[in-house]
Design a protein around this motif. Sequence first.
Motif, PDB file in Angstrom:
ATOM      1  N   ARG A 137       1.873   5.203  -8.200  1.00  0.00           N
ATOM      2  CA  ARG A 137       1.186   6.196  -7.271  1.00  0.00           C
ATOM      3  C   ARG A 137       0.469   5.740  -6.176  1.00  0.00           C
ATOM      4  O   ARG A 137       0.522   6.161  -4.702  1.00  0.00           O
ATOM      5  CB  ARG A 137       0.614   7.209  -7.699  1.00  0.00           C
ATOM      6  CG  ARG A 137      -0.865   6.974  -8.030  1.00  0.00           C
ATOM      7  CD  ARG A 137      -1.441   8.327  -8.685  1.00  0.00           C
ATOM      8  NE  ARG A 137      -1.071   8.689  -9.873  1.00  0.00           N
ATOM      9  CZ  ARG A 137      -1.632   8.201 -11.254  1.00  0.00           C
ATOM     10  NH1 ARG A 137      -2.362   7.170 -11.304  1.00  0.00           N
ATOM     11  NH2 ARG A 137      -1.063   8.373 -12.331  1.00  0.00           N
ATOM     12  N   THR A 138       0.478   4.165  -6.294  1.00  0.00           N
ATOM     13  CA  THR A 138      -0.278   3.843  -5.114  1.00  0.00           C
ATOM     14  C   THR A 138       0.466   2.736  -4.495  1.00  0.00           C
ATOM     15  O   THR A 138      -0.197   1.718  -3.958  1.00  0.00           O
ATOM     16  CB  THR A 138      -1.684   3.174  -5.800  1.00  0.00           C
ATOM     17  OG1 THR A 138      -1.574   2.087  -6.676  1.00  0.00           O
ATOM     18  CG2 THR A 138      -2.550   4.177  -6.119  1.00  0.00           C
ATOM     19  N   SER A 139       1.627   2.634  -4.798  1.00  0.00           N
ATOM     20  CA  SER A 139       2.603   1.623  -4.291  1.00  0.00           C
ATOM     21  C   SER A 139       2.912   2.043  -2.538  1.00  0.00           C
ATOM     22  O   SER A 139       4.271   2.053  -2.427  1.00  0.00           O
ATOM     23  CB  SER A 139       3.919   1.282  -4.982  1.00  0.00           C
ATOM     24  OG  SER A 139       4.612   2.538  -5.018  1.00  0.00           O
ATOM     25  N   TRP A 140       2.069   1.928  -2.046  1.00  0.00           N
ATOM     26  CA  TRP A 140       2.138   2.265  -0.579  1.00  0.00           C
ATOM     27  C   TRP A 140       2.714   1.216   0.187  1.00  0.00           C
ATOM     28  O   TRP A 140       2.472  -0.059  -0.104  1.00  0.00           O
ATOM     29  CB  TRP A 140       0.761   2.669   0.044  1.00  0.00           C
ATOM     30  CG  TRP A 140       0.531   3.990  -0.519  1.00  0.00           C
ATOM     31  CD1 TRP A 140       1.143   5.122  -0.701  1.00  0.00           C
ATOM     32  CD2 TRP A 140      -0.954   4.287  -1.232  1.00  0.00           C
ATOM     33  NE1 TRP A 140       0.217   6.094  -1.300  1.00  0.00           N
ATOM     34  CE2 TRP A 140      -0.784   5.528  -1.545  1.00  0.00           C
ATOM     35  CE3 TRP A 140      -1.785   3.379  -1.512  1.00  0.00           C
ATOM     36  CZ2 TRP A 140      -1.747   6.358  -2.311  1.00  0.00           C
ATOM     37  CZ3 TRP A 140      -2.825   4.144  -2.275  1.00  0.00           C
ATOM     38  CH2 TRP A 140      -2.854   5.437  -2.334  1.00  0.00           C
ATOM     39  N   HIS A 182      -1.003  11.474   1.399  1.00  0.00           N
ATOM     40  CA  HIS A 182      -1.636  10.828   0.376  1.00  0.00           C
ATOM     41  C   HIS A 182      -2.278  11.580  -0.861  1.00  0.00           C
ATOM     42  O   HIS A 182      -2.236  10.971  -1.521  1.00  0.00           O
ATOM     43  CB  HIS A 182      -2.813   9.820   0.950  1.00  0.00           C
ATOM     44  CG  HIS A 182      -2.107   8.580   2.040  1.00  0.00           C
ATOM     45  ND1 HIS A 182      -2.798   7.914   3.084  1.00  0.00           N
ATOM     46  CD2 HIS A 182      -0.987   7.941   1.673  1.00  0.00           C
ATOM     47  CE1 HIS A 182      -1.866   7.036   3.199  1.00  0.00           C
ATOM     48  NE2 HIS A 182      -0.956   6.855   2.525  1.00  0.00           N
ATOM     49  N   GLN A 211       0.308  12.137  -3.345  1.00  0.00           N
ATOM     50  CA  GLN A 211       0.696  11.253  -3.971  1.00  0.00           C
ATOM     51  C   GLN A 211      -0.151  10.823  -4.988  1.00  0.00           C
ATOM     52  O   GLN A 211       0.136  10.508  -6.240  1.00  0.00           O
ATOM     53  CB  GLN A 211       0.674   9.796  -3.231  1.00  0.00           C
ATOM     54  CG  GLN A 211       2.361  10.046  -2.314  1.00  0.00           C
ATOM     55  CD  GLN A 211       2.052   8.973  -1.406  1.00  0.00           C
ATOM     56  OE1 GLN A 211       1.626   7.749  -1.473  1.00  0.00           O
ATOM     57  NE2 GLN A 211       2.992   9.317  -0.215  1.00  0.00           N
ATOM     58  N   ILE A 212      -1.654  10.843  -4.622  1.00  0.00           N
ATOM     59  CA  ILE A 212      -2.779  10.430  -5.563  1.00  0.00           C
ATOM     60  C   ILE A 212      -2.629  11.252  -6.682  1.00  0.00           C
ATOM     61  O   ILE A 212      -3.238  10.947  -7.840  1.00  0.00           O
ATOM     62  CB  ILE A 212      -3.854  10.409  -4.791  1.00  0.00           C
ATOM     63  CG1 ILE A 212      -4.082   9.244  -3.966  1.00  0.00           C
ATOM     64  CG2 ILE A 212      -5.196  10.165  -5.856  1.00  0.00           C
ATOM     65  CD1 ILE A 212      -5.065   9.492  -2.881  1.00  0.00           C
TER      66      ILE A 212
END
Length: 391
Positions: free
Chosen positions: A5-8, A126, A129-130
């Motif tokens: 979920r943090t693979s931005w 964001h 997603q988080i």
Amino acid sequence: MFSKRTSWDLKVNRITELLNQYLSNAENIINLTESNPTLVDLNYSEKILKPLNNLQNLIYSPDPKGLIGTRESICRYYEQKGIDLNPEDLVLTSGSSEAYNYIFRLITEPGDEILVPAPSYPLLSHLSQINDIVLKSYRLIYDGEWHIDFDSMKKSLSPKTKILICINPNNPTGSYVKRFEYEKVIKMAIANNLIIVSDEVFWDYKILEDTASIISFSNCQEVPNFTINGISKLLVLPQMKLGWIIINGPADFKKEALNRIEIISDTFLSVNIPSQNALSDWFYTMNDIHYDLKRRIKENYNFLVQKINSDIPVQLFNIEGGWNAILRLPNIYKDEQWVEMFLNDCGVYVHPGYFYDFEYDSCIVLSLIVSPHKFQKGIEKLIDRILISSI
Ligand SMILES: Cc1ncc(COP(=O)(O)O)c(C=O)c1O
């Protein structure tokens, strides 16, 4: 090692890269995107600091929903607006993002969907997603004023849709949910078992005097709903980190939601005590700055209305409220190209419409809270540059 979920994509985009080069020489840049009110030369009075000098601030006796006196002072604000609230239906947060987070944790399972207006402020992508939820959008359409496109809302619905978000007024379109839209939103929520979240952080910044357009969801009882607001915009104090959620709807829902959200809030207890103690005084002392800011927004918007006349190949969108203005430029370039050109050729920074998911290719977004002197200088430069390109 890290969660998906943090693979931005952390690559710096072209505009930010360019901006960073210019910012090393910041005084030469006219930043027409500045939306942080503490950085736009407003006259903050020392009176704001006085309520912080309070011995009560040395006592830590938190309430998971927020101190009762603070919640009561928020209710008094709503009462002045003709809205009757019970302080027991409020939960304080450190700001709107945290408010959204609490609501998402309370309502959604991973993979659930939320409906969000487009265009709108990018914060929610964001946040979703988080929280492992999926953001789907519904369109706002413009015909002289912005409207909710209910067909697109229906198309975006799925069995996984849990929450319908209204941003009232929306950022950056500045459009309020109109009375007839409000009724339709409620019907849509009932028919599809949705919970409504209304983000009303800009609610008090109306530009149009037509008050019929100003509706708050905060006293809606027909549907489970949450209204988000806070002092970052309302009292122009983002640094004091204080927001709130108003929980409303059918009695059973309200009771259960309040009990559960109280536990979420108790787990973090994130709202600082000094801001809670100071709030009732800030409501009194902040009128001046609020007044100044509203006047400034109107002055900047009126400047645009007067400048963008029929000799200029630019469309200014009408706004009803909020802190932004939108211009649609000649379609000879895309928004990003215009933004680059303005930075390179005039030292003026504006936001491209794609940041906010506009369906038109050549929109730019401007902050109306920039000091009028800077705003007018920046706009003159933009118009000169647009005219050179359009001849
Ligand atoms: C529509 C909207 N909601 C919430 C926020 C964030 O507000 P806060 O400072 O209370 O987190 C913003 C920020 O500009 C916004 O545009």
